[in-house]
Motif scaffolding. Structure first.
Motif, PDB file in Angstrom:
ATOM      1  N   UNK A  24       0.838  -1.203   0.000  1.00  0.00           N
ATOM      2  CA  UNK A  24       0.000   0.000   0.000  1.00  0.00           C
ATOM      3  C   UNK A  24       0.871   1.249   0.000  1.00  0.00           C
ATOM      4  N   UNK A  25       1.925   1.249   0.790  1.00  0.00           N
ATOM      5  CA  UNK A  25       2.834   2.398   0.817  1.00  0.00           C
ATOM      6  C   UNK A  25       3.468   2.610  -0.556  1.00  0.00           C
ATOM      7  N   UNK A  26       3.858   1.531  -1.213  1.00  0.00           N
ATOM      8  CA  UNK A  26       4.478   1.641  -2.533  1.00  0.00           C
ATOM      9  C   UNK A  26       3.480   2.162  -3.555  1.00  0.00           C
ATOM     10  N   UNK A  44      10.221   2.022  -5.773  1.00  0.00           N
ATOM     11  CA  UNK A  44      10.901   0.912  -6.436  1.00  0.00           C
ATOM     12  C   UNK A  44      11.937   0.288  -5.500  1.00  0.00           C
ATOM     13  N   UNK A  45      12.733   1.114  -4.869  1.00  0.00           N
ATOM     14  CA  UNK A  45      13.758   0.611  -3.944  1.00  0.00           C
ATOM     15  C   UNK A  45      13.096  -0.141  -2.789  1.00  0.00           C
ATOM     16  N   UNK A  46      12.032   0.418  -2.251  1.00  0.00           N
ATOM     17  CA  UNK A  46      11.298  -0.222  -1.151  1.00  0.00           C
ATOM     18  C   UNK A  46      10.737  -1.571  -1.593  1.00  0.00           C
ATOM     19  N   UNK A  47      10.237  -1.653  -2.827  1.00  0.00           N
ATOM     20  CA  UNK A  47       9.695  -2.910  -3.344  1.00  0.00           C
ATOM     21  C   UNK A  47      10.783  -3.973  -3.421  1.00  0.00           C
ATOM     22  N   UNK A  63       4.441  -7.025  -9.292  1.00  0.00           N
ATOM     23  CA  UNK A  63       3.564  -6.180 -10.111  1.00  0.00           C
ATOM     24  C   UNK A  63       4.042  -4.728 -10.074  1.00  0.00           C
ATOM     25  N   UNK A  64       4.420  -4.261  -8.897  1.00  0.00           N
ATOM     26  CA  UNK A  64       4.864  -2.875  -8.746  1.00  0.00           C
ATOM     27  C   UNK A  64       6.211  -2.638  -9.417  1.00  0.00           C
TER      28      UNK A  64
END
Length: 126
Positions: A24-26, A44-47, A63-64
């Motif tokens: 959700x944050x991403x 992107x980095x967080x994902x 997906x993200x």
């Protein structure tokens, strides 16, 4: 009464409560990335950092990540096609594509459901 020697888990310990919170944050960071591109890069980095922690979450993260890279490709192609004036149409398509992907992905994450694929030429998460 609880035994004082028994360790207690914090109420909001990782992996408890909202397993889709990272996704959700991403999605929110990607939405903000339309105006602030560094927010999308942070998403992107967080994902990439969050991958491998939960199978359902991983469907959203994949997906993200794909959304970021395909979106970047569309932005670059649109920029090149600005020489022929059709680049604006590519950017318009990218914007609609992004909004639909973010909304449908967010809805699935909010319902704690995995992404099993896409439909409508990759436009909509299912």
């Amino acid at each position: 009464m609880m035994d004082p020697d028994t360790p207690q888990k914090p109420i909001n310990a990782p992996g408890h409560g909202k397993p889709m919170q990272s996704a959700i944050i991403i999605y929110v960071l990607y939405g903000a990335g339309v105006v602030f591109p560094l927010a999308a890069l942070a998403g992107l980095i967080y994902a990439y950092v969050e991958r491998g922690k939960d199978a359902t979450l991983d469907t959203h993260l994949s997906f993200q990540i794909a959304t970021f890279w395909w979106g970047l490709l569309m932005i670059v192609v649109g920029l090149v096609l600005m020489l022929f004036i059709v680049g604006f149409l590519v950017w318009l398509f990218w914007f609609v594509w992004l909004v639909v992907r973010l909304i449908t992905g967010f809805q699935l994450a909010d319902a704690n459901q995995p992404i099993s694929g896409t439909e409508m030429f990759g436009l909509k998460a299912i």
